[in-house]
Design a protein around this motif. Sequence first.
Motif, PDB file in Angstrom:
ATOM      1  N   ILE A 123       0.732  -1.333  -0.051  1.00  0.00           N
ATOM      2  CA  ILE A 123       0.025  -0.034  -0.216  1.00  0.00           C
ATOM      3  C   ILE A 123       0.802   1.192  -0.145  1.00  0.00           C
ATOM      4  N   CYS A 124       2.218   1.003   0.063  1.00  0.00           N
ATOM      5  CA  CYS A 124       3.240   2.341   0.019  1.00  0.00           C
ATOM      6  C   CYS A 124       3.137   2.716  -1.722  1.00  0.00           C
ATOM      7  N   GLY A 125       4.095   3.640  -1.871  1.00  0.00           N
ATOM      8  CA  GLY A 125       4.127   4.171  -3.310  1.00  0.00           C
ATOM      9  C   GLY A 125       4.782   3.002  -4.382  1.00  0.00           C
ATOM     10  N   ASP A 126       4.624   3.358  -5.538  1.00  0.00           N
ATOM     11  CA  ASP A 126       5.173   2.601  -6.749  1.00  0.00           C
ATOM     12  C   ASP A 126       4.883   1.178  -6.908  1.00  0.00           C
ATOM     13  N   GLY A 127       3.484   0.919  -6.620  1.00  0.00           N
ATOM     14  CA  GLY A 127       3.328  -0.689  -6.394  1.00  0.00           C
ATOM     15  C   GLY A 127       2.350  -0.906  -8.130  1.00  0.00           C
ATOM     16  N   GLU A 128       1.755  -1.848  -7.919  1.00  0.00           N
ATOM     17  CA  GLU A 128       0.882  -2.028  -9.132  1.00  0.00           C
ATOM     18  C   GLU A 128       0.169  -1.063  -9.858  1.00  0.00           C
ATOM     19  N   PHE A 129      -0.776  -0.573  -9.016  1.00  0.00           N
ATOM     20  CA  PHE A 129      -1.594   0.581  -9.634  1.00  0.00           C
ATOM     21  C   PHE A 129      -0.879   1.792  -9.774  1.00  0.00           C
ATOM     22  N   THR A 130       0.318   2.106  -9.047  1.00  0.00           N
ATOM     23  CA  THR A 130       1.081   3.251  -9.674  1.00  0.00           C
ATOM     24  C   THR A 130       1.478   3.069 -10.830  1.00  0.00           C
ATOM     25  N   ARG A 131       2.067   2.000 -11.347  1.00  0.00           N
ATOM     26  CA  ARG A 131       2.495   1.518 -12.570  1.00  0.00           C
ATOM     27  C   ARG A 131       1.542   1.543 -13.457  1.00  0.00           C
ATOM     28  N   LYS A 132       0.231   0.987 -13.435  1.00  0.00           N
ATOM     29  CA  LYS A 132      -0.636   1.384 -14.156  1.00  0.00           C
ATOM     30  C   LYS A 132      -1.109   2.517 -14.632  1.00  0.00           C
ATOM     31  N   CYS A 133      -1.342   3.273 -13.690  1.00  0.00           N
ATOM     32  CA  CYS A 133      -1.595   4.926 -13.898  1.00  0.00           C
ATOM     33  C   CYS A 133      -0.532   5.498 -14.762  1.00  0.00           C
ATOM     34  N   SER A 134       0.718   5.458 -14.246  1.00  0.00           N
ATOM     35  CA  SER A 134       1.941   6.003 -15.093  1.00  0.00           C
ATOM     36  C   SER A 134       1.818   5.404 -16.415  1.00  0.00           C
ATOM     37  N   GLU A 135       1.510   4.289 -16.819  1.00  0.00           N
ATOM     38  CA  GLU A 135       1.754   3.785 -18.055  1.00  0.00           C
ATOM     39  C   GLU A 135       0.613   4.457 -18.933  1.00  0.00           C
ATOM     40  N   TRP A 136      -0.654   4.340 -18.268  1.00  0.00           N
ATOM     41  CA  TRP A 136      -1.547   4.851 -19.063  1.00  0.00           C
ATOM     42  C   TRP A 136      -1.427   6.149 -19.481  1.00  0.00           C
ATOM     43  N   ILE A 137      -0.879   7.071 -18.514  1.00  0.00           N
ATOM     44  CA  ILE A 137      -0.715   8.508 -18.923  1.00  0.00           C
ATOM     45  C   ILE A 137       0.635   8.734 -20.185  1.00  0.00           C
ATOM     46  N   GLU A 138       1.333   7.810 -19.782  1.00  0.00           N
ATOM     47  CA  GLU A 138       2.676   7.792 -20.966  1.00  0.00           C
ATOM     48  C   GLU A 138       1.894   7.306 -22.376  1.00  0.00           C
ATOM     49  N   GLU A 139       1.142   6.505 -22.209  1.00  0.00           N
ATOM     50  CA  GLU A 139       0.662   5.881 -23.494  1.00  0.00           C
ATOM     51  C   GLU A 139      -0.336   7.157 -24.107  1.00  0.00           C
ATOM     52  N   ARG A 140      -1.319   7.810 -23.453  1.00  0.00           N
ATOM     53  CA  ARG A 140      -2.129   8.643 -23.760  1.00  0.00           C
ATOM     54  C   ARG A 140      -1.547   9.973 -24.189  1.00  0.00           C
TER      55      ARG A 140
END
Length: 376
Positions: free
Chosen positions: A26-43
């Motif tokens: 539940i701290c930073g840079d886990g699975e959901f942080t990665r998914k959000c970051s990749e989504w923004i990079e792609e979009r």
Amino acid sequence: MIRFNVPPFTGKEMDYIRQAVENQKICGDGEFTRKCSEWIEERTGTRKCLLTTSCTHATELAALLARIQPGDEVIMPSYTFVSTADAFVLRGAVPVFVDIRPDTMNIDETLIEAAVTEKTKAVVPVHYAGVSCEMDTIMDIAARHHLYVIEDAAQGIMASYKGKPLGAIGDFGCFSFHETKNYSMGEGGALLIQHEKDIEDAEIFREKGTDRSKYYRGQVDKYRWQNYGSSYLPSELNAAYLYAQLEMADAINEERLNLWNQYWRELEPLAEAGRIELPFIPDYCVQNGHMFYIKNADLEERAALIDFLKENDILAVFHYIPLHSAPAGLKYGRFHGEDRYTTRESERLLRLPMYYGLKEDQVSFITGKVKEFYGF
């Protein structure tokens, strides 16, 4: 009461938060942080996206990466949120405010170059209401004077300028995922990085000055203190909440634009009669329905309309008090040139309710009451 804002909620948020808890991460840079970051990079097509605890912190990171030093000057509009200036004042820099365009409420690109001095280090265009500044002119000025461009795109996700996503045009871009934004994680933001050379430093600054990100990728056997920095990582719980909305980003964006267009259609006769002014969207922009505002005749008329709407169970609000007239603005910054529009237009602007989940009949009720106020 029709509220001014209701934080977006799709229904999957709690499932994803539960999943993060069950993952025991539940701290930073886990699975959901990665998914959000990749989504923004792609979009957006940006080279690297780093989630942060706020857009304020994203802007602070950008100031660190731009090596802003005491005495440097940073050009920006005065009509913006305090964080735009705070991030640079914390580095000892001087915000240099220039006037806005009355049509878009964005920085007047034709006034920027005259404000450039030997101390100028960066320009910070603020894309107000998800409507882009005139970025070609700004990027040209920055290139000729060797200035950083740090986009304050707090309100600009899913919007674009000449086909280029906002936040991914300058050297750095800053998004907000505050509860008032189109997509929210309660409190949060993102830093968009355009140049490969800045990524490693950004990761170090964001991870308390350590190379922990390299350690997680298996590039070093242990992480060490490498430089100054701070803790800018949001919790996985926040990222899980946000990802539920990014999955539905297009549907949310479409609904907001439909509501925005409904406001426009129903208030256009009032504007044509000269009683109010409606937002202006330049041809080079694709906006994101972040905000619908009208402009009243003056401060007194706006105050009266706010009171009238409140009496009818509608919460409408004004927006920024220009920074150059605030106590901290007077202390830390200066206004270059004439304040022709910043103060005058800020006193006329009134924001109407706008959020994902607002109903069409509620919009019609709101516009009907605005018309009633004007006896129209």
